[in-house]
Design an enzyme around this catalytic site. Sequence first.
Site, PDB file in Angstrom:
ATOM      1  N   ASP A   1       0.812  -1.293  -0.075  1.00  0.00           N
ATOM      2  CA  ASP A   1      -0.009  -0.197  -0.042  1.00  0.00           C
ATOM      3  C   ASP A   1       0.814   1.258   0.127  1.00  0.00           C
ATOM      4  O   ASP A   1       2.032   1.192  -0.505  1.00  0.00           O
ATOM      5  CB  ASP A   1      -0.889   0.130   1.224  1.00  0.00           C
ATOM      6  CG  ASP A   1      -2.249   0.596   1.061  1.00  0.00           C
ATOM      7  OD1 ASP A   1      -2.233   1.669   0.283  1.00  0.00           O
ATOM      8  OD2 ASP A   1      -3.478   0.183   1.279  1.00  0.00           O
TER       9      ASP A   1
ATOM     10  N   HIS B   1       1.230   1.739  -3.291  1.00  0.00           N
ATOM     11  CA  HIS B   1       0.080   2.662  -3.737  1.00  0.00           C
ATOM     12  C   HIS B   1       0.589   4.024  -4.151  1.00  0.00           C
ATOM     13  O   HIS B   1       0.171   4.645  -4.823  1.00  0.00           O
ATOM     14  CB  HIS B   1      -1.104   2.404  -2.816  1.00  0.00           C
ATOM     15  CG  HIS B   1      -1.714   1.250  -3.318  1.00  0.00           C
ATOM     16  ND1 HIS B   1      -3.035   0.691  -2.512  1.00  0.00           N
ATOM     17  CD2 HIS B   1      -1.417   0.000  -3.963  1.00  0.00           C
ATOM     18  CE1 HIS B   1      -3.123  -0.225  -2.967  1.00  0.00           C
ATOM     19  NE2 HIS B   1      -2.384  -0.961  -3.651  1.00  0.00           N
TER      20      HIS B   1
END
Length: 555
Positions: free
Chosen positions: A299, A333
């Site tokens: 992430d 991310h």
Amino acid sequence: MKKSLKVIGLVAAMTFSGQIYAQNLDIYKNIEFKMPQVTETSFAANTVSITQYGGVAGGNVKNTEAFKKAIEDLSKKGGGKLVVPRGMWLTGPIELKSNINLHVEEGAFIVFSKDKNDYPLVDVSFEGLNTIRCQSPISAKNATNIAITGKGVIDGSGDAWRAIKKSKVSESEWKNIVKSGGILSADGKNWYPSESYKKGFESSSSFNVPDKISKDELTTVKDFLRPVMVSLVGCDKVLLDGPTFQNSPAWNLHPLMCSNVILRNLTVRNPWFSQNGDGVDLESCKNVLIYDNTFDVGDDAICIKSGKDQDGRKRGMPTENVIIKNNVVYHGHGGFVIGSEMSGGARNIHVSDCTFIGTDIGLRFKTTRGRGGIVENIYIKNIDMINIPTQVIGFNMFYEGASPVLEDGQKQEGNKAPEKVYPVTEETPIFRNIYFKNISAVNSDEAITLFGLAEMNLKNIVIEDSQFDTRKALTIVDADGIQLKNVKLQYAEGTGATIYNSKNINLSTVKFESANKPVVKVLGNKTGAVLLPKEVTSDKNLLSIGTDVAKNAVK
């Protein structure tokens, strides 16, 4: 002669010490705001080994009590270094106390138990909300002068906690996961470690906090309440230097309401498919250095937060006075990220000399209506990026939790209903005074997207001396005071720039390079004072103005 040697040795030691001191001071060079020097840790000379307290290597014996006894004993002596020597050390949660340096030697491997019973439910803050989750594998609360050092590896056994999406793994991997046990969702697209996890997931309407069941029922969904791996709350003088942190149940490193924090020489790893597998989430902290680290996570990699919605505004603690230098990010991310939980605000942050390789988004700014908070005085320079599959620089004020590279079932986020008038309240987020310099990106999808809010435009965003080699170029929506100075946009398709409901836009020194003629679209009733390059405005075929826009919108 002996006296001379002693003098020479003393001078050499002083010189070496001075070099180290000078190197540490280099981190403060060329900072755009007044940055207090971070107070570093310092420990008593006491050194003990985990083996002195019954610690047994090998990975079969839990060393939870050995760590507890060692830390308590060392604490009574005034603190010092707890050494974890080479070997595999299985354990339950470790709670650090003031003046403790947990030193994980090279070759040492701390692996945390997969038994959920070892992690009681505790009051915490997660994803910016005050909630209840399982105790973290490593934690400290209101401690002063603490460290985790050495070149060893610390593993959170996150694979025992996390769900997995079928779309994120290969067919053979998916078959092995299903065979391992657990339970599938009704549509067969998600694997859960247990029925308890599945119930928790289905009891949550907003991200990872079960809000459809009562507090008394949380024990029935305990498996779903994944902890961050390293939770440091309200601590002062924190040093993480050297180890590899990997395989976390949720976020990897989470300093919360801490001060005088140094994170350096770290390797932070998670499988690319790990849900909420962030690298570091710096939340409501001040006076922080993050440098010489490598991130490869599931992430956001380096993320700035300050609480979510009412809980964050009530806390009212911005993340401020942060220097981030010389870090490498592979998968994530976002390489450097602010938000989306930024309700307490963020200010005085410097990011420089970083490399992002294949990160989903390069420089990522996200929030949504309801957050509130002010993000300002952010300075980013000397960032090199390659193979960014979405935006190199992306502002999204309509964030709803979707991954930058959309996963199965996710919908594209964008500028929703920009014409609708919303009142400006304490819930309105504000992003302003953000500066980019010497940003370079090649072989990437989109250079720059700036999506503000109709009622609260992005304000004073400056990008200069930068070049982008991307598939698509530039979009500006609901923004005021955007300047691109000496910027080259080399793009393959689409328009050179689309500008909508924005004003005071200066693109006069932008160089558009494309196989097609660079078209700039200026649209929306609220658009005005847009400066464009002469080569664009000199040919009416290169400029498309919306019918709603007055002809003098373009200067």
